[in-house]
Write an enzyme that holds these catalytic residues in place. Structure first.
Site, PDB file in Angstrom:
ATOM      1  N   GLY A 352      -7.149  14.952  23.153  1.00 36.53           N
ATOM      2  CA  GLY A 352      -6.509  16.153  22.618  1.00 36.53           C
ATOM      3  C   GLY A 352      -7.278  16.671  21.427  1.00 36.53           C
ATOM      4  O   GLY A 352      -8.398  16.226  21.155  1.00 36.53           O
ATOM      5  N   ASP A 469       3.708  22.027  17.084  1.00 34.79           N
ATOM      6  CA  ASP A 469       2.775  22.078  18.207  1.00 34.79           C
ATOM      7  C   ASP A 469       3.516  21.908  19.532  1.00 34.79           C
ATOM      8  O   ASP A 469       3.200  21.023  20.320  1.00 34.79           O
ATOM      9  CB  ASP A 469       1.687  21.010  18.032  1.00 34.79           C
ATOM     10  CG  ASP A 469       0.461  21.292  18.894  1.00 34.79           C
ATOM     11  OD1 ASP A 469       0.376  22.409  19.440  1.00 34.79           O
ATOM     12  OD2 ASP A 469      -0.383  20.402  19.050  1.00 34.79           O
TER      13      ASP A 469
HETATM   14  N1  LIG Z   1       2.990   8.638  24.837  1.00 31.69           N
HETATM   15  C1  LIG Z   1       2.193   8.952  25.848  1.00 31.69           C
HETATM   16  N2  LIG Z   1       2.396   8.387  27.064  1.00 31.69           N
HETATM   17  C2  LIG Z   1       1.587   8.717  28.108  1.00 31.69           C
HETATM   18  N3  LIG Z   1       0.592   9.604  28.038  1.00 31.69           N
HETATM   19  C3  LIG Z   1       0.342  10.208  26.867  1.00 31.69           C
HETATM   20  C4  LIG Z   1       1.120   9.908  25.713  1.00 31.69           C
HETATM   21  N4  LIG Z   1       0.654  10.657  24.685  1.00 31.69           N
HETATM   22  C5  LIG Z   1      -0.366  11.381  25.187  1.00 31.69           C
HETATM   23  N5  LIG Z   1      -0.576  11.123  26.499  1.00 31.69           N
HETATM   24  C6  LIG Z   1      -1.593  11.700  27.368  1.00 31.69           C
HETATM   25  O1  LIG Z   1      -2.776  11.890  26.627  1.00 31.69           O
HETATM   26  C7  LIG Z   1      -3.216  13.245  26.714  1.00 31.69           C
HETATM   27  C8  LIG Z   1      -3.822  13.669  25.405  1.00 31.69           C
HETATM   28  O2  LIG Z   1      -2.801  13.787  24.429  1.00 31.69           O
HETATM   29  P1  LIG Z   1      -3.017  14.533  23.060  1.00 31.69           P
HETATM   30  O3  LIG Z   1      -1.703  14.626  22.389  1.00 31.69           O
HETATM   31  O4  LIG Z   1      -4.133  13.877  22.328  1.00 31.69           O
HETATM   32  O5  LIG Z   1      -3.537  15.960  23.486  1.00 31.69           O
HETATM   33  P2  LIG Z   1      -2.778  17.299  23.773  1.00 31.69           P
HETATM   34  O6  LIG Z   1      -1.308  17.063  23.819  1.00 31.69           O
HETATM   35  O7  LIG Z   1      -3.386  17.908  24.981  1.00 31.69           O
HETATM   36  O8  LIG Z   1      -3.131  18.203  22.536  1.00 31.69           O
HETATM   37  P3  LIG Z   1      -2.637  18.074  21.022  1.00 31.69           P
HETATM   38  O9  LIG Z   1      -3.713  17.329  20.315  1.00 31.69           O
HETATM   39  O10 LIG Z   1      -2.517  19.468  20.537  1.00 31.69           O
HETATM   40  O11 LIG Z   1      -1.361  17.333  21.033  1.00 31.69           O
HETATM   41  C9  LIG Z   1      -1.959  14.033  27.088  1.00 31.69           C
HETATM   42  O12 LIG Z   1      -2.281  15.146  27.851  1.00 31.69           O
HETATM   43  C10 LIG Z   1      -1.128  13.052  27.875  1.00 31.69           C
HETATM   44  O13 LIG Z   1      -1.383  13.172  29.245  1.00 31.69           O
END
Ligand SMILES: Nc1ncnc2c1ncn2[C@@H]1O[C@H](COP(=O)(O)OP(=O)(O)OP(=O)(O)O)[C@@H](O)[C@H]1O
Ligand SMILES: *[C@@H]1O[C@H](CO)[C@@H](O)[C@H](O)[C@H]1NC(C)=O
Ligand SMILES: *[C@@H]1O[C@H](CO)[C@@H](O)[C@H](O)[C@H]1NC(C)=O
Ligand SMILES: *[C@@H]1O[C@H](CO)[C@@H](O)[C@H](O)[C@H]1NC(C)=O
Ligand SMILES: *[C@@H]1O[C@H](CO)[C@@H](O)[C@H](O)[C@H]1NC(C)=O
Ligand SMILES: *[C@@H]1O[C@H](CO)[C@@H](O)[C@H](O)[C@H]1NC(C)=O
Ligand SMILES: *[C@@H]1O[C@H](CO)[C@@H](O)[C@H](O)[C@H]1NC(C)=O
Ligand SMILES: *[C@@H]1O[C@H](CO)[C@@H](O)[C@H](O)[C@H]1NC(C)=O
Ligand SMILES: [Mg+2]
Length: 673
Positions: A352, A469
């Site tokens: 992310g 967010d």
């Molecule tokens: N608690 C969780 N359980 C399972 N998968 C997760 C979890 N948290 C994140 N992910 C997976 O990891 C990916 C990346 O998450 P991340 O939050 O870093 O990025 P994002 O949500 O796309 O952007 P942002 O940084 O703005 O939140 C997500 O798209 C999700 O599929």
């Protein structure tokens, strides 16, 4: 004749006596009904919870009791005593607590663990029709439930907010001095509960198991239990855990009597408590071996020291004095390294804006977690940031992804969350036509879940928490496809009433409210804006900004929906993947609500509690003309003196600058209106 009737009387009194009183010193051979995580060990110890996280367990006296002499009568006097122990891996830290209760049924399937102690949930909390009475032994402070501290005994009627509570302890008989007790301690303690049916008085007394019952009760309230206790009613115990602090709630003995003082529990016959903390093996053989071992170990120590030094370097992490108070929320880097097998790529869940997210399995509890690695500078702000992370960790709601803890290294912060087995919502919305997508009922359920999660953040917790967010990729789906809002890493906390200060603009393109772009100030209303966009996204199955390949233009989803509405073609915007299988009324309600929430003028947007009422159909949506949305967008631009050179979005945080070009396009497209 006289003789037989005497005999009959005698028999009857015997039967009632055995029905109306019991005493268990240990539970071997007892037939308590247990559910959830609760078990009775071979030694006769009743364990309500087993050390796992986020679980509940109950034990009931098998048959219901009649607390009233006649169906319409008042609740009679009765008394209860029990010996309990809350065992925790970390001295004096535990989640979440246990309770003795009187309930109308044995069915607690709807009750939640953690702060609801396996007794109630966020829907029925406080409802008079619960017919629930409880004495809670609470070891976590939940501000939204107005808990006084993290070590109290409370009296609860139909609600997790206590009628009255007191710091755990007892009054010494001779001196009347109050002595504190810590609920989470390896030694057992006893609770006495007395109800006087005439005076309508409830007394609760606590003392270490070695002491006799103190004269002065810890908590004493006047309350008519006839208004609460059902007839007949079940009595029992409930225990519940929340986050990752390994805790067991145990009951060792229990005594009850209707219309009289409960028989005393035979302390000498109580079962032994297990050693949950570090095991100490001491045996005679060890004493003999010791001298030999010493010589050997001196040699080994040298070798180990060298190895340790090498290991140290790999697992090095930062811990400062002030962090000690956050103890249990801290994970060791070693554990997280092990959990993710050294942050191997095969465990990568996604990347992310802040860093990579890995799947891991915690070494001891075998709990599945998601570990998010955020790079950060070890600067002044870190302390506040970690303090914030810890308070965010206190947020618990069934529609939030639970933050379990963190770990800090040089230049890196690791956030540990509950693992959500069904991944993030965006994966389902933007899949190919051929892949299986979510049906309308699932989508509507997700929308309601996110609503309830955001409502909790904005209005239900002690402080206003702005998410900052909200978007489909931050909505995660648990194993039952319930929506859980994730990523509080970006939120900042505000006390009720104080003005949010200006901070860096964070957020994601397409979800930023106009005033946020202009001023950089986040507020609950900027969250609502993003939530509105999210509603459209889920219903239309389209991203908030779509690239139109033909003329290289960016198309805003909001505009596209407004245009269709203007033409009276609103249902045509609903996701084609649903093949027309959806509830038109619900879908149109969600679409209009989405537009209302992302109203360009902040003051026109509803609050989350209003949103929930609209979605539940309790209140009709206010009249809103599509033209109003467009007109105001232009008026707003002019009102703000907006021109293409004043671009606050250019002077923002690193997160933003990655996306600055996209932001410019967004600003342009707003201007084009
Ligand atoms: N608690 C969780 N359980 C399972 N998968 C997760 C979890 N948290 C994140 N992910 C997976 O990891 C990916 C990346 O998450 P991340 O939050 O870093 O990025 P994002 O949500 O796309 O952007 P942002 O940084 O703005 O939140 C997500 O798209 C999700 O599929
Ligand atoms: C267990 O339950 C059975 C029937 O429900 C009853 O007959 C028996 O007395 C109970 N035993 C104890 C120890 O309560
Ligand atoms: C008990 O109360 C109900 C209604 O509250 C009434 O109909 C009934 O007659 C009462 N019974 C007795 C024995 O008082
Ligand atoms: C318990 O209650 C839930 C709903 O409240 C219901 O679905 C479930 O069937 C009940 N279980 C039993 C054993 O009665
Ligand atoms: C209380 O619970 C009852 C039954 O579950 C329900 O009908 C009622 O609406 C609830 N009341 C409130 C205020 O939530
Ligand atoms: C007992 O607890 C109270 C409340 O936390 C605290 O102020 C007091 O110092 C404690 N006393 C002892 C002896 O621990
Ligand atoms: C409760 O405690 C008060 C004060 O010690 C005492 O007077 C009263 O009798 C007690 N009531 C019960 C039901 O034990
Ligand atoms: C628990 O620890 C105590 C000493 O701390 C020891 O005497 C006892 O044998 C241990 N029990 C178990 C079951 O390990
Ligand atoms: Mg995310």
């Amino acid at each position: 004749m006289k003789y037989t009737s005497y005999l009959f009387l005698c028999l009857a009194s015997l039967v009632t006596a055995s029905e109306d009183q019991f005493v268990f010193s240990g539970f071997t051979g007892s037939n308590l009904t247990v559910d959830g995580a609760a078990t009775i060990t071979e030694d006769g110890l009743l364990e309500l919870t087993n050390g796992e996280d986020n679980i509940k367990g109950h034990a009931f006296y098998p048959t219901p009791l009649r607390f009233r002499k006649s169906p319409n009568g008042t609740v009679q006097s009765f008394s209860v005593s029990f010996v309990f122990s809350i065992l925790a891996k970390y001295a004096d830290r535990s989640t979440d607590g246990m309770a003795f209760f009187i309930a109308s049924s044995k069915n607690f399937s709807d009750a939640l663990p953690a702060q609801y102690l396996g007794l109630l949930n966020d829907q029925n909390n406080g409802n008079r029709s619960n017919n629930l009475f409880a004495v809670e032994l609470d070891t976590i402070q939940n501000k939204e439930l107005q808990d006084m501290d993290d070590n109290h005994v409370g009296i609860n009627v139909n609600s997790m907010k206590s009628l009255d509570a007191h710091y755990a302890g007892f009054y010494e008989d001779k001196s009347d001095i109050f002595r504190n007790l810590t609920l989470v301690i390896h030694d057992a303690m006893q609770v006495w509960f007395d109800y006087d049916g005439d005076a309508k008085q409830i007394n609760v007394t606590l003392a270490p198991v070695k002491l006799t019952k103190p004269k002065r009760p810890l908590v004493s309230v006047t309350y008519d239990l006839s208004t609460v206790v059902a007839d007949p009613a079940y009595i029992g115990f409930s225990g519940a855990t929340g986050g990752v602090i390994n805790t067991k709630h145990c009951v060792l003995g229990w005594s009850f009597r209707m219309n009289g003082p409960a028989q005393s529990i035979d302390i000498s016959r109580l079962p032994k408590l297990p050693n949950l903390s570090s095991k100490s093996h001491s045996s005679k053989t060890l004493v003999i071996i010791l001298p030999v071992a010493t010589a050997l170990s001196i040699f080994v120590v040298g070798v180990l020291l060298a190895l340790c030094l090498q290991r140290r370097l790999r697992y090095t992490e930062i811990q400062e004095d002030w962090e000690v108070e956050f103890g249990p929320h801290r994970f060791s880097y070693k554990d997280l390294y092990g959990a993710t097998e050294g942050f191997k790529d095969k465990h990568l869940l996604g990347v992310g804006g802040f860093g990579k997210v890995y799947k891991g399995v915690l070494p001891v509890s075998k709990q599945e977690v998601a570990v998010k690695c955020v790079s950060h500078e070890s600067s002044q702000g870190t302390k506040e940031f970690v303090a914030e992370i810890v308070s965010i960790g206190q947020l618990r709601h069934r529609n939030l992804v639970q933050l379990l803890g963190y770990c800090r290294r040089k230049g890196e912060l690791l956030l540990v969350y509950d693992y959500m087995s069904n991944g993030s919502l965006d994966n389902y919305l933007y899949c190919d036509m051929t892949e299986q997508t979510l049906d309308w009922a699932q989508r509507f359920h997700i929308i309601k879940g996110v609503t309830s999660g955001l409502l909790y953040l904005h209005e239900k917790w002690g402080k206003i928490v702005i998410h900052r967010d909200i978007k489909a990729s931050n909505v995660l789906l648990d194993k039952d496809m319930n929506a859980r809002l994730g990523d509080f890493g970006l939120s900042r906390l505000y006390d009720h009433g104080t003005d949010p200060q200006t901070t860096h603009l964070v957020g994601t393109m397409g979800y930023l409210a106009p005033e946020l772009v202009f001023t950089g100030k986040a507020s609950p209303l900027t969250d609502i804006f993003a939530f509105g966009i999210f509603l459209l996204e889920v219903t239309c199955g389209q991203r908030p900004i779509n690239n139109n390949l033909q003329d290289n233009q960016q198309l805003m989803l909001v505009d596209w929906v407004v245009e269709h509405w203007q033409k009276g073609l609103l249902p045509e915007t609903v996701d084609r993947r649903l093949h027309g299988n959806y509830n038109v009324d619900e879908a149109c309600l969600v679409l209009k609500l989405g537009l209302l929430c992302s109203h360009p003028i902040a003051m026109e947007r509803p609050t989350m509690s209003q949103v929930q009422r609209y979605l539940d159909g309790d209140v009709p949506l206010p009249e809103l003309a599509p033209s109003e949305l467009k007109f105001n967008m232009v008026a707003l631009m002019q009102g703000q003196g907006f021109d293409s050179y004043v671009m606050p979005c250019l002077s923002l945080s690193p997160v933003m600058s990655i996306e600055t070009s996209a932001e410019l396009c967004y600003c342009k497209s707003m201007l084009a209106l």
